[in-house]
Structures are given as C-alpha cells and as structure tokens.
Design an enzyme around this catalytic site. Sequence first.
Site, PDB file in Angstrom:
ATOM      1  N   LYS A 157     -19.119  44.256 -10.528  1.00  0.00           N
ATOM      2  CA  LYS A 157     -20.031  44.171 -11.670  1.00  0.00           C
ATOM      3  C   LYS A 157     -20.391  45.554 -12.216  1.00  0.00           C
ATOM      4  O   LYS A 157     -21.300  45.669 -13.041  1.00  0.00           O
ATOM      5  CB  LYS A 157     -21.317  43.440 -11.262  1.00  0.00           C
ATOM      6  CG  LYS A 157     -21.104  42.014 -10.770  1.00  0.00           C
ATOM      7  CD  LYS A 157     -22.443  41.426 -10.339  1.00  0.00           C
ATOM      8  CE  LYS A 157     -22.271  40.112  -9.604  1.00  0.00           C
ATOM      9  NZ  LYS A 157     -23.566  39.579  -9.115  1.00  0.00           N
ATOM     10  N   ARG A 164     -16.574  31.933   9.122  1.00  0.00           N
ATOM     11  CA  ARG A 164     -17.886  32.400   8.655  1.00  0.00           C
ATOM     12  C   ARG A 164     -18.888  31.249   8.662  1.00  0.00           C
ATOM     13  O   ARG A 164     -18.744  30.284   7.927  1.00  0.00           O
ATOM     14  CB  ARG A 164     -17.778  33.007   7.252  1.00  0.00           C
ATOM     15  CG  ARG A 164     -16.963  34.307   7.220  1.00  0.00           C
ATOM     16  CD  ARG A 164     -16.965  34.890   5.822  1.00  0.00           C
ATOM     17  NE  ARG A 164     -16.194  36.111   5.741  1.00  0.00           N
ATOM     18  CZ  ARG A 164     -16.690  37.339   5.882  1.00  0.00           C
ATOM     19  NH1 ARG A 164     -17.982  37.494   6.108  1.00  0.00           N
ATOM     20  NH2 ARG A 164     -15.910  38.401   5.790  1.00  0.00           N
ATOM     21  N   ARG A 220     -34.601  32.835  -8.320  1.00  0.00           N
ATOM     22  CA  ARG A 220     -33.465  32.266  -9.038  1.00  0.00           C
ATOM     23  C   ARG A 220     -33.399  30.774  -8.760  1.00  0.00           C
ATOM     24  O   ARG A 220     -34.187  30.238  -7.976  1.00  0.00           O
ATOM     25  CB  ARG A 220     -32.150  32.932  -8.598  1.00  0.00           C
ATOM     26  CG  ARG A 220     -31.827  32.746  -7.136  1.00  0.00           C
ATOM     27  CD  ARG A 220     -30.584  33.496  -6.702  1.00  0.00           C
ATOM     28  NE  ARG A 220     -30.400  33.429  -5.264  1.00  0.00           N
ATOM     29  CZ  ARG A 220     -29.805  32.440  -4.616  1.00  0.00           C
ATOM     30  NH1 ARG A 220     -29.319  31.403  -5.299  1.00  0.00           N
ATOM     31  NH2 ARG A 220     -29.685  32.451  -3.302  1.00  0.00           N
ATOM     32  N   PRO A 241     -25.441  39.751 -15.794  1.00  0.00           N
ATOM     33  CA  PRO A 241     -24.026  39.862 -16.179  1.00  0.00           C
ATOM     34  C   PRO A 241     -23.140  39.816 -14.931  1.00  0.00           C
ATOM     35  O   PRO A 241     -23.409  40.505 -13.948  1.00  0.00           O
ATOM     36  CB  PRO A 241     -23.947  41.229 -16.862  1.00  0.00           C
ATOM     37  CG  PRO A 241     -25.356  41.572 -17.220  1.00  0.00           C
ATOM     38  CD  PRO A 241     -26.212  40.935 -16.181  1.00  0.00           C
ATOM     39  N   GLU A 242     -22.114  38.990 -14.983  1.00  0.00           N
ATOM     40  CA  GLU A 242     -21.187  38.881 -13.859  1.00  0.00           C
ATOM     41  C   GLU A 242     -19.802  39.335 -14.297  1.00  0.00           C
ATOM     42  O   GLU A 242     -19.621  39.846 -15.401  1.00  0.00           O
ATOM     43  CB  GLU A 242     -21.183  37.450 -13.326  1.00  0.00           C
ATOM     44  CG  GLU A 242     -22.554  37.023 -12.792  1.00  0.00           C
ATOM     45  CD  GLU A 242     -22.583  35.597 -12.270  1.00  0.00           C
ATOM     46  OE1 GLU A 242     -21.572  35.141 -11.705  1.00  0.00           O
ATOM     47  OE2 GLU A 242     -23.628  34.934 -12.441  1.00  0.00           O
TER      48      GLU A 242
END
Length: 287
Positions: free
Chosen positions: A57, A158, A262, A2-3
């Site tokens: 979350k 970054r 994933r 769940p996000e």
Amino acid sequence: MPEMPEVEGLVRFLRERTAGLRVAKAQVAQVAALKTFDPPVTAVVGAAVTGAQRHGKFVDLVLGDELHLIFHLAKAGWLRWSDRLPDTVIKPGRSPIALRVGFDDGSGFDLTEAGTKKSLAVYVARGPGEVPGIASLGPDPLDEAFTEEAFARTVAGRRTQIKGLLREQSVIAGIGNAYSDEILHAARMSPYAIAATLGADDVARLYAAMRSVLTEAVEAASGRPPAELKDAKRRGMAVHARAGHPCPVCGDTVRSVFFADRSMEYCPTCQTGGKPLADRRLSRLLK
C-alpha cells in the site's frame, strides 16, 4: 483506507503525469507525518521524476538515481492532485494537508488526512528497503511468482482466521479490510474460517477469488485520476460497506460485524451456511 488497487491506480497516474518533471517544492505541513530525517525532505527539490512504483500500500515516487519519496496513506489519507497547484500558504495544524509537492510545470499534489488520528506517513529514502514497513512486506498477491502453490504454503498450518490472515501485510501485501471482505464473499467462505483447516479445494477457490477480485479492481482503477478512485472502489463492492443491501449473488441481506475501529461485511447465505455472525462485541457466533 486505500488498498492495493487504488494505490496501484495512484502509482500509474503519477508515473504517467509526472514523468520527467522536476520537484520545485516539497513542504511538510504536519511534522509528525515525516518519518525520516536523512536525507532531508529538502533533498527532493530539483530532482527529476524517473518513475513511480507500488510496494503493498506504499506509493514510491522515484527521483533521479538515488532518492525515493515514499508515502503510506493509512486509514484516512488521500492524494489530491492539481494541474495548477494553489499559491495559498499552508498553515500547519489548521489544514488537513500533511505534505505539498509541486513540480516545475506548476502541477502538484497535496497529501491530506481526515480525522484526528494522524497515521499518514512520509519517507525520503535512498531505497525502498530503508522503509521498515516495506522491508517487512509479504508477496504481492498479483505477482506471477505468487502461485497457487505458494499461496497454499502461506496459509498452511496457520491457526488464525482467514480474514485476518489476508489483511496481514507481512503475509500478503496490499489487501485490507474492504478487499478481504470482497475476496471472501467471492470465495463463498466465512471470514472466521481457520486458515489451517482449509482443504485443497478451499485454498484453490480462495486463491482464484483473490486474483480475480484484485485484477478486476486494478483494471477499474487504471487510467482514472485520483479524484475518481474512491467512487470507483465503492461502485465495485459486492458486500463491503453494503450492510442492509441485498447480496448481488443470492439476494440475502448483507450483514455487518463491528469491531473497535472498523466493520466487516458478509453474506450469511453465501458464506456462513445461513448463520448470522454475532457482533464481535458479543464474542460469539449466534446459534
């Protein structure tokens, strides 16, 4: 997992459905899921629900003036709501249920977690800042204060892949594997693009995609009961978990890159100049 959009849907459901109810029971069925001991979980019994909030979350059920029942569903967790909570006794270790919470009108919910890797986390706290994962969160991507200029400062300098940066909770709160795929597809950007190399136009396009994808997903989740949120998420995906299907934008075949636990999905035509990305197990880009 769940996000942010699904968690926001859960929060809105709980806010509406539990307002004013009192907690009648709180039973921990998986001891490892409970990450706090002071206050004890028994402290929530008798407390009235005064609100529900989302932090990244994390779901935060506000109880009275001083208590917060906070949980993170991790990769395989979910909230199962019942208008009439079952009377069956939960047997620890023999059920996917990690926590059962019941209210004084007979309703309630179970927090469940599939699989053998147990990462679901439950906290009873006096404030959300007591939860380390919340205290370290970056800005919410839909917060009005998180402007395009603020986003540009976030990615500037970054030297990391933009896919990973979008998923880093201390940088931007709430985005995970699925929605980072969707955002990058909408922005027509490679998941391997280095954040520091993005130009002003790239940043603007990525920011707009992030806001639009997440706003649409939150709207799709809003008003739905928990049982419908997963299917609503799947239906809204353009590329994530759709490997082998045609891209809804250009018709090319959606591809996958597999990692240890994933995968990510993308469209070669829309995002990588037509070049398929190698499986990360090969550690290179196909020439």
